[in-house]
Design a protein around this motif. Structure first.
Motif, mmCIF file in Angstrom:
data_model
loop_
_atom_site.group_PDB
_atom_site.id
_atom_site.type_symbol
_atom_site.label_atom_id
_atom_site.label_comp_id
_atom_site.label_asym_id
_atom_site.label_seq_id
_atom_site.Cartn_x
_atom_site.Cartn_y
_atom_site.Cartn_z
ATOM 1 N N GLU A 115 6.253 2.410 6.920
ATOM 2 C CA GLU A 115 5.061 2.647 6.118
ATOM 3 C C GLU A 115 3.847 1.978 6.764
ATOM 4 O O GLU A 115 3.880 0.793 7.109
ATOM 5 C CB GLU A 115 5.261 2.115 4.694
ATOM 6 N N GLU A 126 -0.914 8.437 -2.015
ATOM 7 C CA GLU A 126 -0.486 9.039 -0.749
ATOM 8 C C GLU A 126 0.014 7.940 0.178
ATOM 9 O O GLU A 126 -0.708 6.995 0.491
ATOM 10 C CB GLU A 126 -1.639 9.780 -0.092
ATOM 11 N N THR A 128 1.606 6.895 3.892
ATOM 12 C CA THR A 128 1.665 7.325 5.287
ATOM 13 C C THR A 128 2.801 6.599 5.991
ATOM 14 O O THR A 128 2.926 5.371 5.891
ATOM 15 C CB THR A 128 0.338 7.050 6.009
ATOM 16 N N GLN A 130 5.051 6.334 9.793
ATOM 17 C CA GLN A 130 5.341 6.679 11.176
ATOM 18 C C GLN A 130 6.851 6.627 11.362
ATOM 19 O O GLN A 130 7.565 5.972 10.584
ATOM 20 C CB GLN A 130 4.649 5.723 12.150
ATOM 21 N N GLU A 189 2.586 11.207 12.100
ATOM 22 C CA GLU A 189 2.456 10.622 10.771
ATOM 23 C C GLU A 189 2.955 11.594 9.705
ATOM 24 O O GLU A 189 2.681 12.797 9.770
ATOM 25 C CB GLU A 189 1.006 10.242 10.482
ATOM 26 N N LYS A 191 2.652 12.161 5.734
ATOM 27 C CA LYS A 191 1.898 11.767 4.536
ATOM 28 C C LYS A 191 2.518 12.448 3.322
ATOM 29 O O LYS A 191 2.690 13.674 3.314
ATOM 30 C CB LYS A 191 0.431 12.156 4.676
#
Length: 320
Positions: A115, A126, A128, A130, A189, A191
């Motif tokens: 995160e 939201e 995000t 990786q 990414e 999301k």
């Protein structure tokens, strides 16, 4: 009452099938077993042979006059067959969701979601992420896949590679679809918005699907914990028509009772922790006569007594 639980096992339930045998019908004229006496005629010009009278056309066969097939299932049997098919579908979905991760990954390959940020939006928080990876050969071209609730597993973009730091990045403008919207070597990414108990499921796979890995994260856990024993509910569908119940930190040799209660109705959950103290069970928490409600999951032993509750039913899915 639709309030059932089942332990996820290694095998899947087979759905039942049935067929109605087709019946063939033939009309055969009865054979005559009497013959006219034979005599020796005097020599003469033979007379033309007599023609038998034309047979009357048979009456048309009416289907409504036929007796019912002995193999036609009754409405009760049809309902039982359909219920078993639904149960098999639920079992397959629950097992697939439970296996998403190490069980679905190629040997030696693993993924994790890292995160990197949260932001409030009109559709909820939201998050995000990786993607980090281990065990992937360098320059291996990969496709990002997602499995949202109430949807099929689907590809998002291809042309992804794992860099030397173990991060999933776009391979470049000529690598695949990621190059149309991302710069070369930019981290991929993911999301998302999510409800309580909703798992974010992603994977990276090769085009031939022979190599790759899957992982998930739960941004808003729905859990209860006591003395190191933890219960967690994961949504199997958006309105919790199906949920997975996970347990960790339980002593497999300790006597316990575990169950669920909703609208005063109780049911035992027959899930036993393994040697690592982990178990998974699946549940469809619906109760006849109710469009939605709350279910309490409880575990009781001398060692710990964790509990949790979750909301289910029509229009109950809400992002955080």
């Amino acid at each position: 009452m639709r309030f059932s639980s089942l332990l996820i096992a290694g095998g899947l339930l087979a759905s039942l099938s049935f067929s109605l045998p087709s019946s063939g019908f033939a009309q055969v004229a009865p054979a005559s077993d009497t013959q006219a006496p034979q005599t020796t005629p005097a020599p003469q010009t033979p007379a033309p042979a007599a023609q038998p009278p034309a047979a009357a056309a048979p009456a048309p066969l009416k289907l409504e006059s036929l007796p019912p097939s002995p193999h036609t299932p009754t409405p009760e049997e049809e309902a039982a067959i359909q219920a078993e098919r639904v149960r098999a579908q639920i079992q397959r979905l629950a097992v697939a969701q439970n296996n998403w991760g190490a069980a679905d990954s190629a040997p030696g390959m693993a993924l994790a979601l890292k995160e990197t940020g949260r932001a409030k939006t009109a559709n909820g928080t939201e998050i995000t992420y990786q993607i980090t990876a281990t065990g992937f050969p360098p320059d291996l071209k990969l496709t990002l896949i997602r499995w949202p609730l109430n949807q099929q597993i689907s590809p998002v973009m291809d042309g992804i590679v794992i860099n030397s730091a173990g991060t999933a990045v776009c391979g470049g403008t000529d690598a695949g679809s990621c190059g149309k919207t991302m710069q070369a070597n930019a981290p991929v990414e993911v999301k998302v918005t999510a409800a309580k108990g909703e798992a974010v499921r992603v994977g990276l796979v090769t085009a031939d699907k022979k190599q790759g890995a899957a992982t998930s994260a739960v941004p808003f856990p729905l859990s209860g914990e006591d003395k190191g024993c933890k219960l967690q509910v994961l949504l199997g569908t958006k309105n919790a028509e199906l949920v997975l119940i996970q347990g960790d930190g339980f002593n497999p040799s300790t006597a316990f009772t575990m169950g669920a209660e909703s609208f005063g109705q109780k049911q035992t959950i027959n899930a036993k922790p393994n040697a690592q103290g982990h178990f998974v069970a699946a549940m469809t928490p619906w109760i006849n006569g109710h469009d939605n409600g709350d279910t309490v999951i409880y575990y009781q032993s001398d060692a710990c007594t964790p509990t949790l509750s979750f909301h289910w039913g029509k229009d109950t899915y809400k992002t955080e």
